[in-house]
Design a protein around this motif. Structure first.
Motif, PDB file in Angstrom:
ATOM      1  N   THR A 182     104.398  54.799  78.245  1.00  0.00           N
ATOM      2  CA  THR A 182     105.011  56.119  78.124  1.00  0.00           C
ATOM      3  C   THR A 182     106.295  56.100  78.949  1.00  0.00           C
ATOM      4  OG1 THR A 182     103.822  56.989  80.041  1.00  0.00           O
ATOM      5  CG2 THR A 182     102.768  57.225  77.866  1.00  0.00           C
ATOM      6  N   TRP A 183     107.119  57.130  78.752  1.00  0.00           N
ATOM      7  CA  TRP A 183     108.370  57.200  79.508  1.00  0.00           C
ATOM      8  C   TRP A 183     108.496  58.562  80.146  1.00  0.00           C
ATOM      9  CZ3 TRP A 183     113.517  59.325  77.746  1.00  0.00           C
ATOM     10  CH2 TRP A 183     114.514  59.105  78.717  1.00  0.00           C
ATOM     11  N   THR A 184     108.511  58.575  81.484  1.00  0.00           N
ATOM     12  CA  THR A 184     108.753  59.801  82.227  1.00  0.00           C
ATOM     13  C   THR A 184     110.254  59.931  82.441  1.00  0.00           C
ATOM     14  OG1 THR A 184     106.609  59.667  83.327  1.00  0.00           O
ATOM     15  CG2 THR A 184     108.284  61.064  84.350  1.00  0.00           C
ATOM     16  N   THR A 197     108.160  68.219  84.293  1.00  0.00           N
ATOM     17  CA  THR A 197     108.180  66.789  84.018  1.00  0.00           C
ATOM     18  C   THR A 197     108.135  66.604  82.509  1.00  0.00           C
ATOM     19  OG1 THR A 197     107.055  66.222  86.085  1.00  0.00           O
ATOM     20  CG2 THR A 197     106.963  64.608  84.306  1.00  0.00           C
ATOM     21  N   THR A 241      98.116  52.539  76.558  1.00  0.00           N
ATOM     22  CA  THR A 241      99.034  52.244  77.655  1.00  0.00           C
ATOM     23  C   THR A 241      98.255  51.551  78.755  1.00  0.00           C
ATOM     24  OG1 THR A 241     100.387  54.175  77.135  1.00  0.00           O
ATOM     25  CG2 THR A 241     100.631  53.222  79.335  1.00  0.00           C
ATOM     26  N   ARG A 292     107.642  63.836  79.484  1.00  0.00           N
ATOM     27  CA  ARG A 292     107.083  62.491  79.278  1.00  0.00           C
ATOM     28  C   ARG A 292     107.018  62.198  77.789  1.00  0.00           C
ATOM     29  NH1 ARG A 292     101.927  62.457  82.028  1.00  0.00           N
ATOM     30  NH2 ARG A 292     103.264  62.329  83.879  1.00  0.00           N
ATOM     31  N   GLN A 293     107.582  61.058  77.424  1.00  0.00           N
ATOM     32  CA  GLN A 293     107.579  60.640  76.022  1.00  0.00           C
ATOM     33  C   GLN A 293     106.356  59.781  75.754  1.00  0.00           C
ATOM     34  OE1 GLN A 293     110.755  57.938  74.807  1.00  0.00           O
ATOM     35  NE2 GLN A 293     110.995  59.065  72.876  1.00  0.00           N
ATOM     36  N   ASP A 294     105.634  60.098  74.686  1.00  0.00           N
ATOM     37  CA  ASP A 294     104.434  59.344  74.330  1.00  0.00           C
ATOM     38  C   ASP A 294     104.784  57.921  73.936  1.00  0.00           C
ATOM     39  OD1 ASP A 294     102.864  61.573  74.772  1.00  0.00           O
ATOM     40  OD2 ASP A 294     102.870  62.199  72.665  1.00  0.00           O
ATOM     41  N   ILE A 319     108.077  64.112  72.904  1.00  0.00           N
ATOM     42  CA  ILE A 319     108.174  64.335  74.344  1.00  0.00           C
ATOM     43  C   ILE A 319     107.381  65.588  74.697  1.00  0.00           C
ATOM     44  CG2 ILE A 319     109.721  64.830  76.274  1.00  0.00           C
ATOM     45  CD1 ILE A 319     111.903  63.308  74.768  1.00  0.00           C
ATOM     46  N   ASN A 369     109.532  54.968  71.405  1.00  0.00           N
ATOM     47  CA  ASN A 369     109.612  55.266  72.832  1.00  0.00           C
ATOM     48  C   ASN A 369     110.854  54.605  73.419  1.00  0.00           C
ATOM     49  OD1 ASN A 369     108.987  54.408  75.803  1.00  0.00           O
ATOM     50  ND2 ASN A 369     107.601  56.108  75.393  1.00  0.00           N
TER      51      ASN A 369
END
Length: 583
Positions: A382-384, A434, A514, A436-438, A410, A443
C-alpha cells in the motif's frame, strides 16, 4: 641567543603553527583511535634536534588530548597525528636524508595529476628552506622547525589523496558514509613505514583509490589538460539547430568538434555536410552525455558541446574528490544507485552483475546521498501519501475532482484509524488525515518496495509510470527511486534459487496480500552522486549536474589548505610562521 630564549621562541612559533594551521581536510582530518605511546623516553641526550622537537611538542600535549574512542563523524585534528608520530619515535627527526625531501617535493608537485592543488603544500617555501639549511650551519631549532613542517605537509598531502581534501559532511547534512574497512591507524602506519623505508614516492602512489574508474579519471584529466594547453575544443556556432541534410560553416565546426572529442574519425573532419556519419556521431555524443539521442544538434546539444574544457577539467576534479570519499573496497554483495546517472547496479565481488534504469527525485525534491542496508521487501505494497505530497500535489486534485480518490483507490483515515467518507471531509482543512492507496497494479509503488533504514522515507520501488524510463533526464519522482526492473533486483537480493526464483516471486505477488519479507542477509546500499562516466572505450563522458552539487565541492576543493608559511632561516633566528598562514 640564550637557550631559554630559544626555547621560548620555538615554543611560541609552534603553538602558532599548530593552532592556526589546518589539516588534510582543510580544517580537520579523520579521527585516529589512539593507543598511547609505549616506552617513550624522550629525545636522546646527544640528539639536539630531537630535544628541540620535544621542546616544541611536549607543551602541546594537553592542547590536543588523545581521543580514545571513535564515534561516527568525530574528527581528530592532524596535530594529534604529528604529536604521536614524534612521541613514538622518541622525537627523532624524520627528514634527515636529503633524498627523502627530494622525493617529498616531487610527489607534492605530482598531486596535480589527482586534481589537487600543489601550491597548497607550499612547495617553493619548503625547497627554499631546504636549500638554506644546506647552505648554512642550522641551529637545532631551525632543523626542528623544518622537520615538523615537512612531516605536517607529508601527512596533509597523503590524507588528501587517501580520503579527500573536502569534508563532505560540511556540504551535505545527509552525509553518513563511513570508510568501512579503512582504519586510519593503518593509513598512518603505512605512511610512516614508507618514510622509514625512504620510499616516499610509493606512499604517494598507493594513497589514492586504486580502482580502475579512478585511474581512468586521472588519465582523462591529463588528456583534458592537453586539450586546454592546445587551445581548447573548436567552438560550434549556436543560434540554430543543425540537422541532417544541412551544410555550411556551422556543420564544419560541428564535425571538427566531434573529431576533437573522438566521436568522428579524423578523415571526416574536413567536410561541411550533415551526413549519416555526423548523425551517428551526434547520437553517440548525446547518449553518453545524457541528452536526447535524436541525431539533431539542437540548443541543448550545442550548449554541451561548447562547454569550455576548463569547466570539464573541474568536473573531473570534483568527481575524483568524490571517488576519494567513496571508493572503499567493498566486499561481497552491494547495491549502488547513481543518482545523477539515473541508474542502479548490483555488485558481487566488485563486479556489476545487474543494472537497471531508475527515476530519482526532482531537483526541488532531491534524492539524498547516503548509505544504508537493504533489510526487507514489501510485496503488494500500500502507499501512505507523504504530508508534502498530500498538501502540494494531491489536495488541489481532490478539490478539483471529487472522484479523484475513488478513481485511484485511495482511502481516507482519521487520527484514530477510522475510514472516512471523502464527501464528508472539509478538504480546505485536511489536518489530521491520512491518505492510503490500496495495493494493486496501479499503486504508486507498483508491485514491490525494497526497503532500508533511513531518516528520509526513501526506498527503491516499482512504478506504474514506466513510460518515464524512456526519457534521458529522469529526475521525475518525489525523492524515492523508481526502478525499471525491480523484480529482477528482488530475485538477486534474496539469492535463493529454490524459494525466491522468478516463479516464486510471481506466486507471492499473485496472492494479493501486502507482506514484508526479510532478506536472509542484509545488503549494503550506497546512494551516490557522480557527474562523470567512462564510456566503454575509456572516454570520459559528462552528466548534467541535475542537483547543482558540483559547484560547492569545487569551491571547497579550490580553497587553500591551511599550512604554515616558512621564512628562510637566518643566522640567529628560528624559522617563523608568517601571517600568510591565516589566509
Amino acid at each position: 641567543m640564550g637557550q631559554l630564549t630559544r626555547l621560548f621562541v620555538i615554543s611560541r612559533v609552534f603553538i602558532m603553527v599548530f593552532l592556526i594551521s589546518g589539516t588534510a581536510f582543510g580544517e580537520t582530518s579523520p579521527i585516529m583511535p589512539e593507543t598511547p605511546p609505549i616506552g617513550v623516553q624522550g629525545a636522546a641526550p646527544n640528539d639536539v634536534v630531537g630535544q628541540a622537537i620535544q621542546a616544541v611538542l611536549e607543551p602541546l600535549q594537553s592542547a590536543f588530548p588523545p581521543l580514545l574512542t571513535a564515534r561516527r563523524h568525530q574528527r581528530l585534528d592532524i596535530n594529534r597525528v604529528v604529536l604521536d608520530f614524534y612521541a613514538h619515535r622518541n622525537y627523532r627527526a624524520a627528514w634527515t636524508d636529503g633524498r627523502d625531501v627530494a622525493q617529498l617535493l616531487k610527489s607534492l608537485n605530482d598531486t596535480k595529476i589527482d586534481g589537487l592543488v600543489p601550491q597548497d603544500f607550499r612547495i617553493a617555501e619548503l625547497e627554499q628552506a631546504r636549500l638554506a639549511l644546506q647552505a648554512t650551519a642550522p641551529t637545532p631549532a631551525q632543523s626542528a622547525a623544518f622537520d615538523l613542517a615537512a612531516t605536517r605537509t607529508y601527512i596533509t598531502a597523503l590524507l588528501q589523496l587517501r580520503r579527500g581534501k573536502v569534508d563532505p559532511s560540511r556540504l551535505d547534512f545527509h552525509w553518513n558514509f563511513d570508510p568501512v574497512g579503512v582504519d586510519p591507524r593503518e593509513d598512518m602506519n603505512s605512511f610512516f613505514a614508507a618514510l622509514d623505508a625512504h620510499d616516499i614516492a610509493r606512499a604517494f602512489a598507493l594513497a589514492p583509490p586504486q580502482e580502475t574508474v579512478y585511474r581512468n579519471m586521472r588519465e582523462s584529466l591529463a588528456q583534458l589538460r592537453k586539450v586546454r594547453d592546445a587551445g581548447g575544443w573548436p567552438k560550434v556556432a549556436e543560434g540554430q539547430s543543425l540537422k541532417p541534410g544541412m551544410d555550411g560553416v556551422a556543420v564544419a565546426q560541428l564535425r571538427a568538434r566531434l573529431v576533437a572529442a573522438g566521436y568522428l574519425a579524423p578523415t571526416k573532419g574536413k567536410r561541411n555536410d550533415y551526413d549519416d556519419s555526423v548523425i551517428a556521431a551526434v547520437k553517440k555524443y548525446q547518449t553518453e552525455q545524457y541528452l536526447g539521442a535524436d541525431g539533431v544538434a539542437g540548443k541543448t546539444t550545442l550548449e554541451a558541446l561548447n562547454v569550455p574544457v576548463e569547466a570539464r577539467i573541474d568536473q573531473v576534479r570534483v568527481n575524483m574528490e568524490r571517488a576519494r570519499w567513496l571508493l572503499y573496497k567493498l566486499q561481497g554483495t552491494f547495491v549502488v544507485v547513481d543518482i545523477a546517472g539515473y541508474k542502479v547496479a548490483l555488485y558481487r565481488d566488485g563486479q556489476p552483475i545487474w543494472r537497471s534504469r531508475v527515476q530519482v527525485g526532482k531537483p526541488f525534491r532531491s534524492t539524498p546521498v547516503f548509505q544504508s542496508e537493504i533489510t526487507y521487501v514489501t510485496f503488494n505494497p500500500t502507499w501512505t501519501v507523504p504530508p508534502t505530497i498530500l498538501v502540494q500535489d494531491m489536495l488541489p486534485k481532490i478539490q478539483q475532482n471529487p472522484g479523484y480518490l475513488a478513481a485511484n483507490r485511495i482511502r481516507v483515515f482519521d487520527r484514530q484509524g477510522n475510514v472516512l467518507d471523502p464527501s464528508t471531509v472539509d478538504w480546505s482543512n485536511a489536518k489530521g488525515l491520512t491518505l492510503r492507496q490500496d495495493a494493486g497494479p496501479e499503486n504508486s509503488l507498483g508491485q514491490v518496495v525494497i526497503r532500508f533504514p533511513n531518516d528520509y522515507a526513501i526506498y527503491l520501488h516499482d512504478t506504474p509510470h514506466r513510460e518515464l524510463f524512456a526519457k534521458s533526464v529522469r529526475a521525475t519522482s518525489s525523492g524515492c527511486i523508481r526502478v525499471e526492473n525491480p523484480l529482477q533486483l528482488v530475485e538477486l537480493l534474496f539469492n535463493d534459487p529454490v524459494r525466491w526464483n522468478s516463479e516464486g516471486i510471481q506466486k507471492q505477488l499473485a496472492n494479493g496480500r501486502t507482506e514484508n519479507i526479510k532478506l536472509p542477509v542484509k545488503v549494503p546500499l550506497l546512494l551516490a552522486y557522480w557527474t562523470v562516466d567512462m564510456s566503454k572505450d575509456g572516454r570520459v563522458t559528462f552528466k548534467p549536474d541535475v542537483y547543482g552539487y558540483d559547484s560547492p565541492v569545487l569551491r571547497e576543493l579550490n580553497l587553500p589548505t591551511k599550512l604554515p608559511a616558512l621564512d628562510l632561516p637566518r643566522a640567529d633566528t628560528a624559522l617563523v610562521v608568517t601571517e600568510q598562514s591565516k589566509l
